[in-house]
Design an enzyme around this catalytic site. Structure first.
Site, short mmCIF file in Angstrom:
data_model
loop_
_atom_site.label_atom_id
_atom_site.label_comp_id
_atom_site.label_asym_id
_atom_site.label_seq_id
_atom_site.Cartn_x
_atom_site.Cartn_y
_atom_site.Cartn_z
N ILE A 77 -32.17 -71.90 94.67
CA ILE A 77 -31.08 -70.95 94.46
C ILE A 77 -31.46 -69.60 95.06
O ILE A 77 -32.48 -69.01 94.68
CB ILE A 77 -30.77 -70.80 92.95
CG1 ILE A 77 -30.20 -72.12 92.41
CG2 ILE A 77 -29.81 -69.65 92.70
CD1 ILE A 77 -29.87 -72.12 90.94
N CYS A 78 -30.64 -69.14 96.01
CA CYS A 78 -30.82 -67.84 96.65
C CYS A 78 -32.25 -67.70 97.20
O CYS A 78 -32.66 -68.50 98.03
CB CYS A 78 -30.46 -66.74 95.65
SG CYS A 78 -30.34 -65.12 96.42
N GLN A 79 -33.02 -66.71 96.74
CA GLN A 79 -34.38 -66.55 97.23
C GLN A 79 -35.20 -67.81 96.93
O GLN A 79 -36.08 -68.20 97.71
CB GLN A 79 -35.02 -65.33 96.55
CG GLN A 79 -36.43 -65.03 97.00
CD GLN A 79 -37.12 -64.06 96.06
OE1 GLN A 79 -36.89 -64.05 94.85
NE2 GLN A 79 -37.97 -63.21 96.61
N GLY A 135 -34.12 -70.64 97.21
CA GLY A 135 -33.80 -71.55 98.31
C GLY A 135 -34.73 -71.30 99.49
O GLY A 135 -35.21 -72.25 100.12
#
Lengths: 353, 386
Positions: free
Chosen positions: A146-148, A150
């Site tokens: 998720i986000c960072q 990721g």
């Protein structure tokens, strides 16, 4: 044609109405009590330092035998993925027959200041993957970032392709130099060494202010004017406050990891240039050969879609799928539309592999 | 556990504030414009809000106070905007009654509004209040963050006000330190120079944000004219407020995506960090002199501790790997044990067996090389199995 058709008494009435709503809203706020978060039953299965690895109780009899481990960002808290009943990506994935693990990084303090990206990726994440493999007697698991988180998951998959069966990235920045990336522009000329040497860990409050300054008039002003209408209803007020709690629940950022992330990813655009180094290893995205599902949000003001989509051209896999969500960076996890779209799509994609 | 405010007295306060507010509102709506009064601005609705909030806020639980404060702040801004636009509309209405050229009147009203914001203290104050976004400027927050984290009581930057700094000339700051406290003098001079540099950059930043706000007003005027040309109307203050927000966001976005902003933002952050780091180093000097823990010392401790932990985890990992190998080896060793030798049976023994007699096994000697061969074969099999 003269466009204003407002008499002073109309304005007085409107402002009076606003005033009444504000009064009722504040009244509601004094009555809604504590704000609870989290919808799904979970248990801690692994601890290390401040990290906790949670396992969510499956909701189907025979879940996917290959579990998903979710890697959340270091920024903000992971309960956003399981905010409340009916607004939970994790709940949706459990219903879609997946077996879910989640890394909670905790709140770092001064003693964690020298943790590096190597410690996070080749240390914590790797040991969590090993633990999940051990519990399921598997050699490979599915990874969802998720986000960072990721970006971390991409690096991990490139460094340990033998341990990842499928990689799913959600609103993940890859190209940090797209023209519509304001965060990247804001840090482009900052002396990160000086910032980290001065501050040690970077205060969460500073990050909050930075995010608000991306759209200050909407996020600091208009949002609360809109809220005043919602506050007449206690349940809506609670929903709003859950999000508000999450938005401002920001752990400090570990100094060394922050320095490396901002320099290598934001300033040098290392994932695109192939210059990212984690510890002594170079991250070669061509080694990401497992199937990849890349989910991004069309109206994302933090991670522009173009930034996420860059992944497709950089990795070595032949099995690459993109999924565009018609919403924003947060809506992709908590909106009603997202609940219907994201978890079933992930489940379906995984079941085919 | 937070206490909840349940008394009805704050409702009384609210009702009183409501009355004050409605009186003020009516007075504003039916009296001549009050904006241009020697630069003095009256904000009766905002004042009523302030009055009420001052009375109520101490009795709201700590947990909710910050959030409600945000709501109240936005309420104040909405009121302030309403007041400004009532004045604006009154000006336009007066002219539109006698002239068809309302666009010109609108432009003139916006120019007056801009002029008011630019040239008067109250105007700038009002602008700052309206644009509460700037009250949460990252740098202001940064400054507060530092204050809260500072080892020194209060904020070292508090003493570095621009008005006092401007009195300190570069010439004065370049005088070399002398005597016993020479080094301290030098450090203070460097600190003042850094503080001066930060304040100059902050002013540059604030001015650029003011320019953004003025551009937003231009954009708003143009949009109103364009909307009128399309036959669109404003039927509520909220519509005007939303347009104001849109115009500000657009003007802001136009600016923050420029290289100029990126460089200025970096310069501002870096200059503040330099001040703060210098201050911290001076604090460290003092603490070191008192034989107390310093930030530098703590950093060394944390760094070494992290290195040790990293090595420790690496050792644990290697040990786990070795244990696994040993376990496999032990398993293989057991499986590789040479099978029990079976002696060739003589005819008599065969007869014994046939007749159900007991046999006593005798160990058959196996050559070393043959044993090695068997072990090796067995190991291969197991490894493939694993």
């Amino acid at each position: 044609m003269f466009p204003f058709h407002l008499r002073p008494d109309q304005i007085v009435d409107e402002v009076n109405e606003f005033n009444n709503q504000l009064y009722h809203g504040i009244n509601t706020m004094t009555e809604i009590g504590d704000i609870d978060v989290g919808a799904s039953e979970k248990e801690p299965v692994y601890h290390e330092d401040k990290l906790v690895l949670y396992h969510f109780k499956p909701l189907v009899k025979n879940p996917n035998p290959v579990p998903i481990m979710i890697v959340y960002a270091l920024v903000n808290r992971p309960y956003m993925a399981d905010l409340q009943d009916g607004r939970s990506m994790i709940q949706g994935l459990l219903h879609a027959g997946q077996d879910i693990y989640l890394i909670d990084w905790g709140y770092p303090d001064a003693a964690d200041r020298y943790l590096t990206l190597d410690d996070y990726i080749n240390g914590y994440i790797d040991r969590c993957v090993d633990e999940v493999c051990r519990r399921h007697n598997l050699k490979k698991i599915n990874l969802l970032g998720i986000c960072q988180g990721g970006s971390f998951s991409i690096c991990y998959s490139a460094l340990h392709p033998d341990k990842i069966k499928n990689l799913i990235t959600t609103v993940t920045p890859v190209n940090f130099h797209t023209k519509d990336d304001l965060l990247s522009r804001m840090v482009r000329h900052i002396d990160i060494d000086l910032v980290v040497e001065t501050l040690g860990n970077v205060p969460g409050e500073l990050l909050n202010a930075t995010y608000l300054s991306l759209k200050p008039f909407r996020l600091i002003g208009q949002k609360y004017i809109d809220l005043i209408k919602l506050l007449e209803d206690k349940e809506q007020a609670r929903n709003f406050m859950r999000m508000e709690k999450w938005i401002f629940d920001s752990p400090d950022q570990v100094g060394e990891a922050f320095r490396q992330f901002i320099k290598q990813f934001y300033q040098q655009n290392g994932l695109v240039n192939g210059s990212v180094r984690i510890g002594n290893q170079k991250v070669d995205l061509k080694k990401v050969t497992m199937p990849v599902l890349n989910i991004f949000a069309k109206a994302d003001h933090l991670v522009p879609p173009e930034s996420s989509r860059a992944l497709g051209n950089l990795i070595g896999t032949k099995d690459y799928t993109e999924l565009e969500f018609p919403g924003g960076h947060i809506g992709i996890y908590v909106s009603g539309k997202a609940q219907k779209m994201i978890p079933p799509s992930v489940g379906e994609w995984l079941n085919k592999r | 556990m937070s206490k909840k405010y349940t008394s009805s007295s704050w409702t009384d306060d609210w009702m009183k504030a409501q009355r004050d507010y409605l009186d003020a509102m009516s007075a504003l709506a039916y009296s001549p414009t009050r904006m241009a009064n020697n630069g003095k601005v009256d904000n009766p609705m905002s004042d009523a809000m302030d009055f009420w909030w001052k009375n109520v806020s101490p009795r709201i639980s700590e947990e909710n106070r910050e959030f409600i404060d945000k709501l109240a702040e936005q309420g104040r801004i909405f009121y302030a905007l309403s007041e400004h636009f009532i004045n604006l509309l009154k000006g336009i209405n007066t002219i539109s009654e006698s002239s068809e050229n309302w666009e010109e009147a609108l432009t003139r009203q916006f120019d007056e509004l801009k002029n008011f914001f630019i040239t008067t203290d109250n105007g700038q104050k009002a602008m700052h209040g309206m644009l509460s976004a700037w009250n949460l400027l990252p740098m202001d927050t940064l400054q507060r963050t530092f204050s809260s984290g500072s080892i020194m009581p209060g904020d070292i930057l508090e003493d570095l006000k621009p008005e006092t700094l401007e009195e300190v000339t570069d010439k004065f700051l370049s005088i070399p330190g002398v005597g016993y406290s020479r080094e301290l003098q030098e450090q203070v001079q460097i600190g003042i120079k850094l503080g001066n540099n930060y304040q100059k950059t902050l002013r540059e930043y604030t001015n650029s944000m003011h320019r953004v706000s003025i551009r937003a007003l231009d954009r708003m005027r143009d949009k109103i004219i364009a909307m009128a040309a399309d036959g669109k109307e404003f039927n509520s203050m909220r519509e005007i407020y939303d347009l104001w927000v849109d115009c500000n966001e657009e003007a802001y976005a136009d600016y923050v995506f420029t290289d100029e902003f990126s460089e200025l933002y970096g310069k501002l952050t870096n200059s503040l960090m330099e001040v703060k780091q210098h201050g911290r180093n001076m604090v460290d000097e003092v603490l070191g002199g008192m034989n107390m823990p310093t930030r530098r010392g703590m950093n060394s401790v944390h760094k070494r501790q992290q290195e040790l932990r990293r090595e420790y985890k690496e050792v644990l990992k290697k040990m786990a790997g070795l244990e696994e190998k040993i376990e496999i080896f032990e398993k293989n060793k057991i499986k590789a044990e040479p099978p029990q030798p079976v002696a060739k049976k003589s005819g008599a023994e065969k007869g014994k067996k046939a007749s159900g007699g007991n046999k006593k096994p005798t160990r058959k000697k196996v050559s070393k090389s043959s044993a090695r061969k068997k072990t090796s074969r067995n190991t291969d099999k197991i490894v493939i199995k694993l």
